[in-house]
Design a protein around this motif. Structure first.
Motif, PDB file in Angstrom:
ATOM      1  N   GLU A   1      -5.318  -3.959   8.495  1.00 37.96           N
ATOM      2  CA  GLU A   1      -5.422  -3.647   9.928  1.00 37.96           C
ATOM      3  C   GLU A   1      -5.088  -2.180  10.185  1.00 37.96           C
ATOM      4  OE1 GLU A   1      -3.791  -5.172  14.283  1.00 37.96           O
ATOM      5  OE2 GLU A   1      -3.488  -6.394  12.489  1.00 37.96           O
ATOM      6  N   SER A   2      -3.964  -1.724   9.629  1.00 36.74           N
ATOM      7  CA  SER A   2      -3.580  -0.317   9.810  1.00 36.74           C
ATOM      8  C   SER A   2      -4.498   0.615   9.033  1.00 36.74           C
ATOM      9  CB  SER A   2      -2.128  -0.109   9.351  1.00 36.74           C
ATOM     10  OG  SER A   2      -1.243  -0.870  10.136  1.00 36.74           O
ATOM     11  N   ALA A   3      -4.820   0.239   7.808  1.00 36.12           N
ATOM     12  CA  ALA A   3      -5.682   1.091   6.982  1.00 36.12           C
ATOM     13  C   ALA A   3      -7.066   1.219   7.607  1.00 36.12           C
ATOM     14  CB  ALA A   3      -5.782   0.516   5.575  1.00 36.12           C
ATOM     15  N   GLY A   4      -7.608   0.096   8.092  1.00 29.85           N
ATOM     16  CA  GLY A   4      -8.922   0.116   8.712  1.00 29.85           C
ATOM     17  C   GLY A   4      -8.947   0.941   9.985  1.00 29.85           C
ATOM     18  N   TRP A   5      -7.885   0.807  10.789  1.00 33.43           N
ATOM     19  CA  TRP A   5      -7.844   1.575  12.029  1.00 33.43           C
ATOM     20  C   TRP A   5      -7.761   3.069  11.770  1.00 33.43           C
ATOM     21  CZ3 TRP A   5      -9.630   0.808  16.458  1.00 33.43           C
ATOM     22  CH2 TRP A   5      -9.634  -0.459  17.040  1.00 33.43           C
ATOM     23  N   LEU A   6      -6.987   3.460  10.760  1.00 32.75           N
ATOM     24  CA  LEU A   6      -6.904   4.882  10.430  1.00 32.75           C
ATOM     25  C   LEU A   6      -8.261   5.435  10.030  1.00 32.75           C
ATOM     26  CD1 LEU A   6      -3.549   5.042   8.427  1.00 32.75           C
ATOM     27  CD2 LEU A   6      -4.055   6.242  10.563  1.00 32.75           C
ATOM     28  N   LEU A   7      -8.957   4.693   9.189  1.00 35.09           N
ATOM     29  CA  LEU A   7     -10.281   5.128   8.750  1.00 35.09           C
ATOM     30  C   LEU A   7     -11.253   5.164   9.915  1.00 35.09           C
ATOM     31  CD1 LEU A   7     -12.166   5.906   6.446  1.00 35.09           C
ATOM     32  CD2 LEU A   7     -12.546   3.476   6.021  1.00 35.09           C
ATOM     33  N   ALA A   8     -11.229   4.137  10.760  1.00 33.29           N
ATOM     34  CA  ALA A   8     -12.146   4.077  11.903  1.00 33.29           C
ATOM     35  C   ALA A   8     -11.860   5.197  12.900  1.00 33.29           C
ATOM     36  CB  ALA A   8     -12.031   2.720  12.585  1.00 33.29           C
ATOM     37  N   SER A   9     -10.583   5.536  13.084  1.00 28.52           N
ATOM     38  CA  SER A   9     -10.234   6.610  14.022  1.00 28.52           C
ATOM     39  C   SER A   9     -10.749   7.954  13.527  1.00 28.52           C
ATOM     40  CB  SER A   9      -8.713   6.669  14.209  1.00 28.52           C
ATOM     41  OG  SER A   9      -8.239   5.481  14.788  1.00 28.52           O
ATOM     42  N   HIS A  10     -10.586   8.213  12.235  1.00 26.30           N
ATOM     43  CA  HIS A  10     -11.131   9.446  11.669  1.00 26.30           C
ATOM     44  C   HIS A  10     -12.653   9.467  11.814  1.00 26.30           C
ATOM     45  CE1 HIS A  10      -7.220  10.094   9.884  1.00 26.30           C
ATOM     46  NE2 HIS A  10      -7.628  11.231   9.354  1.00 26.30           N
ATOM     47  N   ALA A  11     -13.271   8.330  11.560  1.00 23.78           N
ATOM     48  CA  ALA A  11     -14.726   8.247  11.664  1.00 23.78           C
ATOM     49  C   ALA A  11     -15.192   8.512  13.085  1.00 23.78           C
ATOM     50  CB  ALA A  11     -15.202   6.874  11.196  1.00 23.78           C
TER      51      ALA A  11
ATOM     52  N   MET B   1       0.846  -1.204   0.000  1.00 25.88           N
ATOM     53  CA  MET B   1       0.000   0.000   0.000  1.00 25.88           C
ATOM     54  C   MET B   1       0.874   1.244   0.000  1.00 25.88           C
ATOM     55  SD  MET B   1      -2.898   1.223   2.764  1.00 25.88           S
ATOM     56  CE  MET B   1      -4.306   0.575   1.905  1.00 25.88           C
ATOM     57  N   ASP B   2       0.460   2.242  -0.757  1.00 24.40           N
ATOM     58  CA  ASP B   2       1.161   3.525  -0.795  1.00 24.40           C
ATOM     59  C   ASP B   2       0.686   4.354   0.404  1.00 24.40           C
ATOM     60  OD1 ASP B   2       2.171   6.031  -1.265  1.00 24.40           O
ATOM     61  OD2 ASP B   2       1.669   6.069  -3.399  1.00 24.40           O
ATOM     62  N   TRP B   3       1.447   4.280   1.512  1.00 23.33           N
ATOM     63  CA  TRP B   3       0.995   4.913   2.751  1.00 23.33           C
ATOM     64  C   TRP B   3       1.011   6.438   2.670  1.00 23.33           C
ATOM     65  CZ3 TRP B   3      -1.805   2.385   5.914  1.00 23.33           C
ATOM     66  CH2 TRP B   3      -1.658   0.991   6.033  1.00 23.33           C
ATOM     67  N   ARG B   4       1.916   6.995   1.891  1.00 20.91           N
ATOM     68  CA  ARG B   4       1.942   8.459   1.747  1.00 20.91           C
ATOM     69  C   ARG B   4       0.658   8.941   1.086  1.00 20.91           C
ATOM     70  NH1 ARG B   4       6.705  12.176  -1.044  1.00 20.91           N
ATOM     71  NH2 ARG B   4       5.616  14.184  -0.795  1.00 20.91           N
ATOM     72  N   ARG B   5       0.261   8.251   0.013  1.00 21.86           N
ATOM     73  CA  ARG B   5      -0.981   8.618  -0.678  1.00 21.86           C
ATOM     74  C   ARG B   5      -2.188   8.400   0.236  1.00 21.86           C
ATOM     75  NH1 ARG B   5      -4.553   5.768  -4.053  1.00 21.86           N
ATOM     76  NH2 ARG B   5      -5.677   7.103  -5.536  1.00 21.86           N
ATOM     77  N   TYR B   6      -2.154   7.314   0.986  1.00 22.94           N
ATOM     78  CA  TYR B   6      -3.274   7.022   1.885  1.00 22.94           C
ATOM     79  C   TYR B   6      -3.382   8.090   2.968  1.00 22.94           C
ATOM     80  CZ  TYR B   6      -6.561   4.198   4.600  1.00 22.94           C
ATOM     81  OH  TYR B   6      -7.673   3.741   5.265  1.00 22.94           O
TER      82      TYR B   6
END
Length: 233
Positions: A149-159, A1-6
């Motif tokens: 796991e990391s991508a989902g947590w980032l999205l859930a935290s923002h939510a 995954m391109d974490w900078r873009r994410y």
């Protein structure tokens, strides 16, 4: 995954979520963003469990509502468990839903019929209290890799942050509307019956207590009666 873009996408999402004008709009934006931003995600939904009953709060894509309905009806399923925080788990990932799932034998068979290939769910919370689960669906097995796991947590935290803010805004707006309604009703009573401000408020409070009705509802009846031209007691 391109974490900078994410990370850049997460920054844009944060602004978009805070710009929403209601809790429902925020929930819908979260579900839509999950499908847009999470690679391999074909559908997403937000599920809460209230008094043992599943409640679908937001849906983006097909299969979500039927999946939620089945989990509530059967009393089992990964999203159902995530919303309950079963065993303290805050994230689940099922790589291949086409295989039997011993933890949810009834639901896993139904999920295959719905065309669900893989699933992931992340617990949502606000103000340190559980809110429900953000659930991601793919039609393909193996769609969600280790990065989810990391991508989902980032999205859930923002939510979660956006939901907490949205709830606060709605509560504030509701309080202001209630105060305005009561003030207008007091003004009607003061003018009609030549009462002071304290006396008008006392009348509203007495009616509320006598009839076991909330003060804002009493105020609403007074305002409605005034517009209709009917007398108020």
């Amino acid at each position: 995954m391109d974490w900078r873009r994410y990370a850049e996408q997460m920054a844009v999402l944060a602004r978009d979520l805070l710009a929403q004008d209601s809790v429902q709009a925020t929930l819908d934006a979260v579900a839509q963003s999950a499908v847009k931003l999470i690679e391999g995600c074909d559908a997403a939904g937000i599920l809460a469990v209230s008094k043992g009953r599943t409640v679908t709060l937001s849906v983006c894509g097909d299969m979500v509502e039927e999946s939620d309905r089945l989990q509530g009806e059967l009393g089992e399923g990964p999203c159902f468990d995530a919303a309950h925080r079963v065993d303290g788990e805050r994230l689940f990932r099922i790589a291949d839903m086409t295989l039997p799932q011993p933890s949810w034998p009834l639901y896993s068979r139904a999920a295959r019929d719905l065309g669900i290939g893989s699933m992931t769910g992340v617990l949502l919370y606000t103000d340190q209290q559980d809110f429900g689960a953000l659930n991601l669906y793919s039609r393909s097995p193996g769609a969600f890799g280790a990065d989810i796991e990391s991508a989902g947590w980032l999205l859930a935290s923002h939510a979660a942050v956006a939901l907490a803010g949205a709830r606060t805004v709605e509560q504030l707006e509701h309080a202001l509307e209630t105060r305005h309604s009561i003030g207008e009703a007091m003004g009607i009573l003061m003018e009609r019956h030549r009462l002071s401000q304290e006396e008008a408020f006392a009348v509203l409070r007495r009616l509320s207590q006598q009839h076991n009705v909330k003060l804002r509802d009493v105020a609403g009846h007074v305002r409605a009666g005034s517009r209709a031209g009917s007398p108020q007691d």
